[in-house]
Scaffold this motif. Structure first.
Motif, mmCIF file in Angstrom:
data_model
loop_
_atom_site.group_PDB
_atom_site.id
_atom_site.type_symbol
_atom_site.label_atom_id
_atom_site.label_comp_id
_atom_site.label_asym_id
_atom_site.label_seq_id
_atom_site.Cartn_x
_atom_site.Cartn_y
_atom_site.Cartn_z
ATOM 1 N N THR A 1 -13.184 11.081 19.752
ATOM 2 C CA THR A 1 -13.515 10.383 20.992
ATOM 3 C C THR A 1 -13.448 8.875 20.824
ATOM 4 O O THR A 1 -13.120 8.165 21.778
ATOM 5 N N ASN A 2 -13.729 8.385 19.621
ATOM 6 C CA ASN A 2 -13.646 6.944 19.406
ATOM 7 C C ASN A 2 -12.225 6.439 19.643
ATOM 8 O O ASN A 2 -12.034 5.361 20.197
ATOM 9 N N VAL A 3 -11.225 7.216 19.255
ATOM 10 C CA VAL A 3 -9.830 6.822 19.497
ATOM 11 C C VAL A 3 -9.567 6.774 20.996
ATOM 12 O O VAL A 3 -8.921 5.857 21.500
ATOM 13 N N PHE A 4 -10.082 7.748 21.725
ATOM 14 C CA PHE A 4 -9.908 7.803 23.186
ATOM 15 C C PHE A 4 -10.462 6.536 23.832
ATOM 16 O O PHE A 4 -9.763 5.839 24.572
ATOM 17 N N PHE A 5 -11.712 6.208 23.548
ATOM 18 C CA PHE A 5 -12.328 5.052 24.195
ATOM 19 C C PHE A 5 -11.750 3.732 23.693
ATOM 20 O O PHE A 5 -11.621 2.780 24.474
ATOM 21 N N ASP A 6 -11.386 3.657 22.421
ATOM 22 C CA ASP A 6 -10.744 2.446 21.917
ATOM 23 C C ASP A 6 -9.427 2.181 22.644
ATOM 24 O O ASP A 6 -9.063 1.034 22.895
ATOM 25 N N THR A 7 -8.721 3.240 23.001
ATOM 26 C CA THR A 7 -7.449 3.097 23.707
ATOM 27 C C THR A 7 -7.627 2.360 25.024
ATOM 28 O O THR A 7 -6.777 1.569 25.425
ATOM 29 N N PHE A 8 -8.752 2.584 25.686
ATOM 30 C CA PHE A 8 -8.958 2.006 27.012
ATOM 31 C C PHE A 8 -9.845 0.762 27.020
ATOM 32 O O PHE A 8 -9.882 0.049 28.013
ATOM 33 N N PHE A 9 -10.557 0.482 25.906
ATOM 34 C CA PHE A 9 -11.500 -0.632 25.941
ATOM 35 C C PHE A 9 -11.407 -1.629 24.793
ATOM 36 O O PHE A 9 -11.849 -2.761 24.939
ATOM 37 N N ASN A 10 -10.893 -1.249 23.640
ATOM 38 C CA ASN A 10 -10.936 -2.129 22.478
ATOM 39 C C ASN A 10 -9.528 -2.312 21.913
ATOM 40 O O ASN A 10 -9.037 -1.492 21.146
ATOM 41 N N ILE A 11 -8.894 -3.396 22.287
ATOM 42 C CA ILE A 11 -7.482 -3.608 21.962
ATOM 43 C C ILE A 11 -7.250 -3.701 20.453
ATOM 44 O O ILE A 11 -6.259 -3.176 19.949
ATOM 45 N N GLU A 12 -8.173 -4.319 19.702
ATOM 46 C CA GLU A 12 -7.985 -4.442 18.260
ATOM 47 C C GLU A 12 -8.000 -3.076 17.582
ATOM 48 O O GLU A 12 -7.130 -2.760 16.764
#
Length: 113
Positions: free
Chosen positions: A50-61
């Motif tokens: 899930t961290n990959v999912f949310f990083d895709t939409f919120f954390n560009i780095e």
């Protein structure tokens, strides 16, 4: 992320957030992945990612880190039981604590006592 409050994330809602990431990538002179390809990747994720999912939409780095990392190593990392708390879990816990505190303050201000 559930902009219309229906309890589900639609492709339109995901695309809304992904467009902001695309703008950030464009500003960095990085060609973004087409949304359809990104969506396929998100649908293929396992629950432990899930961290990959949310990083895709919120954390560009972190999104860029995931894109550059070997996908098999991501899967291997997710299959091992780790007592370590992920960055996403830490962030979610902090945001939840803030939300609870804000709601408590609102209730206290609206209390007749």
């Amino acid at each position: 992320m559930d902009l219309d409050g229906d309890g589900a994330l639609s492709m339109y809602e995901l695309e809304y957030f992904y467009e902001e990431q695309c703008q950030k990538l464009d500003n960095m002179a990085i060609e973004p992945l087409p949304f359809e390809d990104c969506l396929c990747q998100m649908l293929d994720l396992r629950c432990k990612l899930t961290n990959v999912f949310f990083d895709t939409f919120f954390n560009i780095e972190k999104y860029l880190d995931h894109e550059q990392k070997d996908q098999f190593s991501i899967l291997r990392d997710s299959e091992g039981e780790s007592p370590e708390v992920s960055d996403w879990e830490k962030y979610a816990a902090e945001e939840y604590d803030i939300l609870v505190a804000e709601e408590a303050a609102t209730v206290a201000l609206n209390s007749p006592y």
